[in-house]
Design an enzyme around this catalytic site. Structure first.
Site, PDB file in Angstrom:
ATOM      1  N   GLU A  25      -5.908  -0.196  -7.222  1.00  0.00           N
ATOM      2  CA  GLU A  25      -4.917   0.602  -7.771  1.00  0.00           C
ATOM      3  C   GLU A  25      -3.719  -0.169  -8.638  1.00  0.00           C
ATOM      4  O   GLU A  25      -3.300  -0.944  -8.183  1.00  0.00           O
ATOM      5  CB  GLU A  25      -4.252   1.495  -6.855  1.00  0.00           C
ATOM      6  CG  GLU A  25      -4.840   2.614  -6.112  1.00  0.00           C
ATOM      7  CD  GLU A  25      -4.212   3.509  -5.189  1.00  0.00           C
ATOM      8  OE1 GLU A  25      -4.376   4.635  -5.151  1.00  0.00           O
ATOM      9  OE2 GLU A  25      -3.482   3.022  -4.211  1.00  0.00           O
ATOM     10  N   ASN A  82      -3.971   6.485  -0.607  1.00  0.00           N
ATOM     11  CA  ASN A  82      -3.252   6.282   0.788  1.00  0.00           C
ATOM     12  C   ASN A  82      -2.258   7.807   1.030  1.00  0.00           C
ATOM     13  O   ASN A  82      -2.243   8.291   1.927  1.00  0.00           O
ATOM     14  CB  ASN A  82      -2.184   5.489   0.982  1.00  0.00           C
ATOM     15  CG  ASN A  82      -3.156   4.048   1.405  1.00  0.00           C
ATOM     16  OD1 ASN A  82      -4.541   4.312   1.978  1.00  0.00           O
ATOM     17  ND2 ASN A  82      -2.685   2.891   1.298  1.00  0.00           N
ATOM     18  N   SER A 131       0.753  -1.100  -0.075  1.00  0.00           N
ATOM     19  CA  SER A 131       0.012  -0.003   0.142  1.00  0.00           C
ATOM     20  C   SER A 131       0.875   1.350   0.050  1.00  0.00           C
ATOM     21  O   SER A 131       0.356   2.343  -0.263  1.00  0.00           O
ATOM     22  CB  SER A 131      -1.188   0.209   1.186  1.00  0.00           C
ATOM     23  OG  SER A 131      -0.747  -0.749   2.082  1.00  0.00           O
ATOM     24  N   HIS A 179      -2.821  -3.009  -5.941  1.00  0.00           N
ATOM     25  CA  HIS A 179      -3.232  -2.537  -4.504  1.00  0.00           C
ATOM     26  C   HIS A 179      -4.642  -2.612  -4.279  1.00  0.00           C
ATOM     27  O   HIS A 179      -5.732  -1.875  -4.633  1.00  0.00           O
ATOM     28  CB  HIS A 179      -2.621  -1.086  -4.196  1.00  0.00           C
ATOM     29  CG  HIS A 179      -3.008  -0.528  -2.936  1.00  0.00           C
ATOM     30  ND1 HIS A 179      -3.143   0.673  -2.507  1.00  0.00           N
ATOM     31  CD2 HIS A 179      -3.239  -1.107  -1.711  1.00  0.00           C
ATOM     32  CE1 HIS A 179      -3.530   0.743  -1.462  1.00  0.00           C
ATOM     33  NE2 HIS A 179      -3.465  -0.220  -0.815  1.00  0.00           N
TER      34      HIS A 179
END
Ligand code: 3HC
Length: 694
Positions: free
Chosen positions: A459, A497, A426, A447
């Site tokens: 992702e 993130n 991540s 991800h």
């Protein structure tokens, strides 16, 4: 003007049945050319003495995907195709639907592929419906911030009853042919809905009906009609959970009017509310997302032809993420081998998969047979040798660079050269993870979001060396397992993130300055998020971040203080809130602790307005989004919006962070960022990227 009618509606007559086959575009969207051609074909069939019945058909992929979304323009609602005078000689969708329902001869809809929105509304106006076994039927208008606008809110309850109708309209979810048959939405399921036998049977059924038109069927709604308030009561829970509360409210009003007052009154309310929603900013936001999601499937440099077939897959790591990813792969029919280092961890992971499946069976979201079939595709192993013949491996191990590099080196040694290697990291750099492999070009990031078998976003991280085959295989696999892939570049935390970290830092800062967790969380929930940052933190656990910060030598004073007091979140019964089970409540001890930290940090606490809290949470992350765009980590603003809506529960009716920034005005966002940069002395808040010039 437009396509020739005979090319988009093919007409043939045999044994007294006129077969009208729609073939417009890839999904038979009911744009003006198709509406005009259908109306003309129906007129001819009505006048033709040789025709005794009409069979309405689509293409294998789609009976019809509904009204043509490209005709919706909130600024010119008169071209929306539903409820307005038609353009030139094309009837609007409602008129077409009425033409079908009032047709003097039986009309049968033969549904293959999808019948969605206006497509299903058209089929519901027919006098009988036959569906192919794999057909899917639904009214997804709410996902576009709309309500059904061509009679769906009044006809669906008359076919399936108010309870099922509300559930379909308020969730927007489609149903299978089998469910549609059980509920009365279709009258028969047949391998080939256009087969003469199926059609003859349907015509016989229609001829035996006391009332042919759906609008005249009252039996399924009689009970609710006799007890006003029933619709409101039945809608209750679903109304609260609806992704678009405004469209949901409007839909319930239309359903209620159609049942408690009359069919025609229902149509009137539906028309009024449809127009209102079509012109709303909430619908504009969701239509933007529909287009953005589709644009995201076409990233620069993607060659879909380069995708390799994935016949078997491997997953490294049997933790929560690994197990969820294995389930997601297996639910698309891909056999998966899950590799773990320790027997105990592997056993725990597989038991968790069993538990998750049992829950979905008990909730009715999966049949026992489906669950067993899915489970039979997942095998556990302690040996990398067992993934030596797979086409794709997804690593979902502990978030540690050394651990991941070791795994990639080990995989690189056993898998064949054309096997694609993906990491579910991540935050970490795909390029650094790939550095120890012989074939860096086959490495990319996939991800997933937790729980991976549920959350729709992936992702797809394109590393510096990732080649066309790896990228295309990653995107295609994500689509195949029903996820929404968005291609992003390498940076710490990628898109989602990285922006979340900025928001979290601001949330922590707000506590120091004077806010409390309850206020901050409430402000974000009022905005439309399902959870606030502190509720989210308590659910995920605060200790991981605390340990990472210690390792990096960074601090988050409030969160650190909570962890030092043993408050790790829900799992320890205390975090930003105190817990009885999963129910959190505000805790005076937390307030005391926060006030103390503010004091130690030399901050004078003050009252913060909800408006300031909202701006300070959202604008800095929008600013980070602007940086991400400027760096080319995301290709388009819409990609960032899709990531936040699909992965972080940003309310869809607010279109995603960058859409929202456009909505409140880039100039305003930039001005407030300058203000907050000055107020806090934090220069990272100064407008960046496209906001810098705004
Ligand atoms: N109008 C216009 N274009 C549409 C469309 C529609 N209703 N539905 C799909 N398309 C287009 C897509 O934009 C895409 O175009 P592109 O190739 O240029 O990107 C193409 O058709 C193929 O669609 P997908 O890429 O989405 O293909 P999938 O196979 O993944 O999905 C689908 C097909 C399930 C039909 C999906 O496209 C879908 O869910 N479409 C929307 C359905 C919908 O929301 N219908 C309700 C419309 S509103 C309405 O009917 C109002 C009425 O009540 C008055």
């Amino acid at each position: 003007m437009g396509e020739p009618a005979d090319r988009i509606v093919d007409v043939s007559v045999a044994d007294g049945v006129a077969r009208l086959t729609m073939r417009s575009g890839s999904v038979n969207a009911l744009g003006r050319d198709l509406r005009r051609a259908l109306a003309a074909a129906l007129d001819r069939a009505a006048a033709d003495p040789d025709v005794t019945a009409v069979l309405l058909l689509g293409q294998p992929r789609a009976f019809s995907a509904g009204a043509d979304i490209t005709e919706f323009k909130s600024t010119e609602p008169e071209v929306a195709g539903a409820g307005q005078p038609g353009q030139a000689d094309a009837p609007d969708l409602r008129a077409l639907v009425a033409q079908v329902e009032d047709f003097p001869k039986p009309v049968i809809a033969g549904i293959t592929g999808v019948a969605l929105g206006g497509g299903l509304e058209l089929a519901m106006a027919a006098h009988a419906r036959i569906a192919a076994p794999e057909a899917r039927l639904g009214l997804p208008e709410i996902t576009l911030g709309l309500i059904p606008g061509a009679g769906g809110t009044v006809r669906l309850p008359r076919l399936v009853g108010p309870h099922r109708a509300l559930s379909m309209i308020l969730t927007g979810k489609d149903v299978t042919a089998a469910d549609a048959l059980r509920d009365g939405l279709v009258d028969a399921v047949a391998e080939d809905p256009g087969a003469p036998r199926a059609v003859t049977d349907a015509i016989a059924r229609v001829n035996a009906l006391p009332a042919r038109r759906t609008r005249d069927r009252e039996d399924r709604i009689a009970e609710a009609a006799a007890a006003p308030g029933t619709v409101e009561r039945l809608a209750g829970a679903a109304l609260g959970k609806a992704k678009d509360p405004f469209a949901a409210r409007a839909a319930v009003d239309a359903v209620a009017a159609g049942i408690e007052e009359s069919f025609d009154r229902g149509l009137e309310v539906e028309r009024e509310k449809f127009q209102e929603r079509l012109a709303s900013e909430e619908s504009a936001a969701q239509r933007h997302l529909f287009a953005a999601e589709r644009a995201a499937r076409r990233p620069a440099g993607l060659d879909p032809e380069a995708a390799r077939p994935v016949r078997r897959a491997g997953v490294v790591g049997a933790g929560t993420m690994g197990g969820g990813i294995a389930m997601a792969l297996a639910s698309a029919g891909i056999p998966v081998t899950v590799v773990e280092a320790e027997r105990s961890a592997l056993d725990r992971g597989l038991v968790q998969v069993d538990k998750n499946l049992a829950v979905s069976v008990s909730r009715g979201s999966r049949s026992e047979g489906d669950a067993a079939a899915l489970r039979s595709l997942i095998t556990g192993s302690l040996d990398y040798g067992d993934v030596a013949d797979v086409d794709l491996v997804i690593e979902a191990a502990y978030e540690d660079l050394g651990v991941k590099q070791g795994i990639f080196a080990a995989l690189d040694a056993v898998v064949p050269p054309d096997c694609i290697l993906a990491s579910n990291t991540s935050y970490l750099s795909i390029d650094v993870i790939a550095a120890g492999t012989r074939l860096r070009s086959r490495v990319l990031g996939l991800h997933f979001f937790s729980p991976a078998n549920v959350m729709p976003l992936v992702e797809v991280v394109r590393g510096a060396a990732t080649d066309a085959a790896a990228l295309a295989t990653g995107v295609a696999t994500a689509r195949r397992i029903g996820k929404t892939p968005v291609v992003v570049g390498v940076c710490h935390g990628f898109v989602g993130n990285r922006m979340l970290e900025v928001r979290s830092a601001q949330a922590e800062q707000l506590l120091l300055e004077g806010a409390l967790p309850g206020q901050v969380d409430r402000v974000l929930k009022d905005f439309g998020f399902r959870m606030g940052p502190f509720e989210m933190g308590d659910m995920a656990g605060l200790d991981i971040g605390w340990r990472n910060r210690k390792a990096e030598g960074t601090t988050a004073p409030v969160s650190d203080a909570l962890c030092e007091a043993g408050r790790f979140g829900q799992k320890t019964g205390a975090g930003y809130y105190a817990y009885d089970g999963r129910e959190g409540r505000e805790d005076p001890e937390v307030e005391r602790l926060i006030v103390e930290v503010s004091h130690t940090q030399g901050v004078t606490r003050r009252d913060l307005s909800d408006a300031e809290i909202l701006e300070r949470l959202l604008f800095p992350m929008i600013n980070e989004g602007a940086r991400i765009l400027a760096e080319g980590i995301a290709e388009r603003a819409g990609d960032i919006d899709v990531i936040w809506v699909k992965g972080y529960n940003w309310p869809a009716y607010r279109g995603g962070p960058l859409w929202y920034a456009g909505h409140v005005g880039h100039g305003y966002v930039a001005e407030r960022l300058r203000h907050y940069a000055e107020q806090t002395g934090d220069a990272t808040l100064l407008p960046a990227g496209f906001l810098a010039g705004a």
